[in-house]
Motif scaffolding. Sequence first.
Motif, mmCIF file in Angstrom:
data_model
loop_
_atom_site.group_PDB
_atom_site.id
_atom_site.type_symbol
_atom_site.label_atom_id
_atom_site.label_comp_id
_atom_site.label_asym_id
_atom_site.label_seq_id
_atom_site.Cartn_x
_atom_site.Cartn_y
_atom_site.Cartn_z
ATOM 1 N N ASP A 214 0.839 -1.195 0.000
ATOM 2 C CA ASP A 214 0.000 0.000 0.000
ATOM 3 C C ASP A 214 0.879 1.251 0.000
ATOM 4 O OD1 ASP A 214 -2.354 -1.429 0.029
ATOM 5 O OD2 ASP A 214 -2.447 -1.490 2.220
ATOM 6 N N PHE A 215 0.394 2.299 -0.674
ATOM 7 C CA PHE A 215 1.141 3.546 -0.849
ATOM 8 C C PHE A 215 0.420 4.655 -0.103
ATOM 9 C CE2 PHE A 215 2.596 7.214 -3.460
ATOM 10 C CZ PHE A 215 3.965 7.021 -3.320
ATOM 11 N N LEU A 216 1.065 5.202 0.925
ATOM 12 C CA LEU A 216 0.494 6.280 1.731
ATOM 13 C C LEU A 216 1.151 7.586 1.327
ATOM 14 C CD1 LEU A 216 0.767 4.450 5.184
ATOM 15 C CD2 LEU A 216 -1.166 4.414 3.598
ATOM 16 N N ARG A 217 0.337 8.635 1.105
ATOM 17 C CA ARG A 217 0.904 9.883 0.614
ATOM 18 C C ARG A 217 0.336 11.081 1.383
ATOM 19 N NH1 ARG A 217 0.994 12.795 -5.188
ATOM 20 N NH2 ARG A 217 3.148 13.515 -5.126
ATOM 21 N N PRO A 218 0.822 11.316 2.598
ATOM 22 C CA PRO A 218 0.315 12.445 3.381
ATOM 23 C C PRO A 218 0.749 13.777 2.768
ATOM 24 C CG PRO A 218 2.221 11.477 4.461
ATOM 25 C CD PRO A 218 1.868 10.568 3.316
ATOM 26 N N ALA A 219 -0.077 14.802 2.990
ATOM 27 C CA ALA A 219 0.230 16.139 2.478
ATOM 28 C C ALA A 219 0.865 17.008 3.544
ATOM 29 C CB ALA A 219 -1.046 16.812 1.963
ATOM 30 N N ARG A 220 0.673 16.655 4.815
ATOM 31 C CA ARG A 220 1.212 17.458 5.913
ATOM 32 C C ARG A 220 1.943 16.556 6.900
ATOM 33 N NH1 ARG A 220 -2.103 19.484 9.250
ATOM 34 N NH2 ARG A 220 -3.857 18.102 8.766
ATOM 35 N N TRP A 221 2.819 17.177 7.693
ATOM 36 C CA TRP A 221 3.633 16.419 8.649
ATOM 37 C C TRP A 221 2.747 15.686 9.651
ATOM 38 C CZ3 TRP A 221 7.956 14.123 9.118
ATOM 39 C CH2 TRP A 221 8.486 13.791 10.365
ATOM 40 N N VAL B 233 19.746 14.273 16.009
ATOM 41 C CA VAL B 233 18.655 13.870 15.134
ATOM 42 C C VAL B 233 17.337 14.205 15.813
ATOM 43 C CG1 VAL B 233 17.589 11.956 13.884
ATOM 44 C CG2 VAL B 233 20.077 11.999 14.217
ATOM 45 N N GLU B 234 16.498 14.983 15.135
ATOM 46 C CA GLU B 234 15.176 15.334 15.654
ATOM 47 C C GLU B 234 14.179 14.269 15.205
ATOM 48 O OE1 GLU B 234 11.790 18.815 15.039
ATOM 49 O OE2 GLU B 234 13.915 19.336 14.791
ATOM 50 N N ALA B 235 13.778 13.438 16.142
ATOM 51 C CA ALA B 235 12.829 12.363 15.869
ATOM 52 C C ALA B 235 11.482 12.726 16.469
ATOM 53 C CB ALA B 235 13.332 11.051 16.456
ATOM 54 N N GLU B 236 10.409 12.416 15.732
ATOM 55 C CA GLU B 236 9.076 12.799 16.210
ATOM 56 C C GLU B 236 8.077 11.694 15.925
ATOM 57 O OE1 GLU B 236 5.927 16.555 15.962
ATOM 58 O OE2 GLU B 236 7.965 16.733 15.156
ATOM 59 N N SER B 237 7.103 11.596 16.803
ATOM 60 C CA SER B 237 5.950 10.709 16.633
ATOM 61 C C SER B 237 4.737 11.446 17.175
ATOM 62 C CB SER B 237 6.169 9.392 17.391
ATOM 63 O OG SER B 237 6.086 9.622 18.795
ATOM 64 N N LEU C 214 9.510 9.227 13.032
ATOM 65 C CA LEU C 214 10.102 9.660 11.773
ATOM 66 C C LEU C 214 11.159 10.711 12.059
ATOM 67 C CD1 LEU C 214 6.840 10.166 9.656
ATOM 68 C CD2 LEU C 214 8.519 8.319 9.356
ATOM 69 N N ILE C 215 12.153 10.798 11.183
ATOM 70 C CA ILE C 215 13.157 11.857 11.288
ATOM 71 C C ILE C 215 12.567 13.129 10.680
ATOM 72 C CG2 ILE C 215 15.459 12.626 10.588
ATOM 73 C CD1 ILE C 215 16.245 9.675 10.391
ATOM 74 N N ARG C 216 12.500 14.175 11.474
ATOM 75 C CA ARG C 216 11.964 15.442 10.985
ATOM 76 C C ARG C 216 13.078 16.377 10.517
ATOM 77 N NH1 ARG C 216 7.271 19.032 13.971
ATOM 78 N NH2 ARG C 216 6.855 20.439 12.200
ATOM 79 N N ALA C 217 14.212 16.372 11.238
ATOM 80 C CA ALA C 217 15.305 17.280 10.907
ATOM 81 C C ALA C 217 16.583 16.774 11.557
ATOM 82 C CB ALA C 217 14.998 18.700 11.387
ATOM 83 N N VAL C 218 17.682 17.383 11.170
ATOM 84 C CA VAL C 218 18.984 17.128 11.781
ATOM 85 C C VAL C 218 19.542 18.471 12.224
ATOM 86 C CG1 VAL C 218 21.239 16.051 11.517
ATOM 87 C CG2 VAL C 218 19.320 15.245 10.134
ATOM 88 N N HIS C 219 19.933 18.570 13.487
ATOM 89 C CA HIS C 219 20.514 19.794 14.022
ATOM 90 C C HIS C 219 22.034 19.642 13.996
ATOM 91 C CE1 HIS C 219 16.685 21.257 16.099
ATOM 92 N NE2 HIS C 219 16.361 20.065 15.605
#
Length: 295
Positions: A2-9, A128-132, A158-163
Amino acid sequence: MDFLRPARWEEALAAKAEHPAAVPIAGGTDVMVEINFDHRRPSHLLDLTRVTELYTWQDAGDRVRLGAAVPYARVIERLAGELPGLALAARTVGSPQIRNRGSVGGNLGAASPAGDSHPALLAAGAEVEAESVRGTRLIPVEEFYTGVKRNALAPDELIRAVHVRKATGPQQFSKVGTRNAMVIAVCAFALALHPDTRTVRTGIGSAAPTPVRARTAEDFLNAALAEARCWDTGAPVPPAVAAEFARLASAACRPIDDVRGSAAYRRHAVGVMARRTLAWAWEQHTTGEGTARCA
């Protein structure tokens, strides 16, 4: 599949929470290779290409907050001044097409010991900025790698950013391979001088089960430079100090024999790269005449 394609974070986090086994994809330079060769067959693909914030970066004072999907080409073009070590490493990644698609966030997610960005991130001092859906946390990059192609992300994160700390001194990157780019590293080494704290940090790639810092070598060099008052006087690094630093960097490796190189060769090459990158960086620091190199 299955292919999931969110438009927002927020939608991406919700999808990951609902399908923890979903594999995120943005550039696809690693994931699609594994799928095409039938090395991986995930139940869900989580396409993040519509989440535009992942392709941006922000000045965060003494750091750059780099979106997880910012391609290597942008790091080279726009951030070489702030993140010179990472930009040098990015120049060795694949072809121009790969550099336009691949990203540091993808490299981190894959967690390959041979990933080109890892040594530079270790040397610079990154998080590493990790978020759930449960919240956000910052993971020091040296704690992010947990094994061969394994990382510290929870299944719903998920990885959101790297500082990445902005450079306060010269940074260097060196990679051994059959050529400078479009090749998996036999081994790689990054070094960063931090004159503000009078310390040196390192990063080693493709010479252990995970990317590693040569901590004993760093401690030795930091003490030796302080004892010889090199930071104060700008004196050259004593040859005996450089040689011992190289030896200790080699000792930090836990390499294997494989088709790309033997364990003994990797240890030797890391020592050579440690000595060379130290010489290049110290020349830049003391004279201002050296240039960032990648060899």
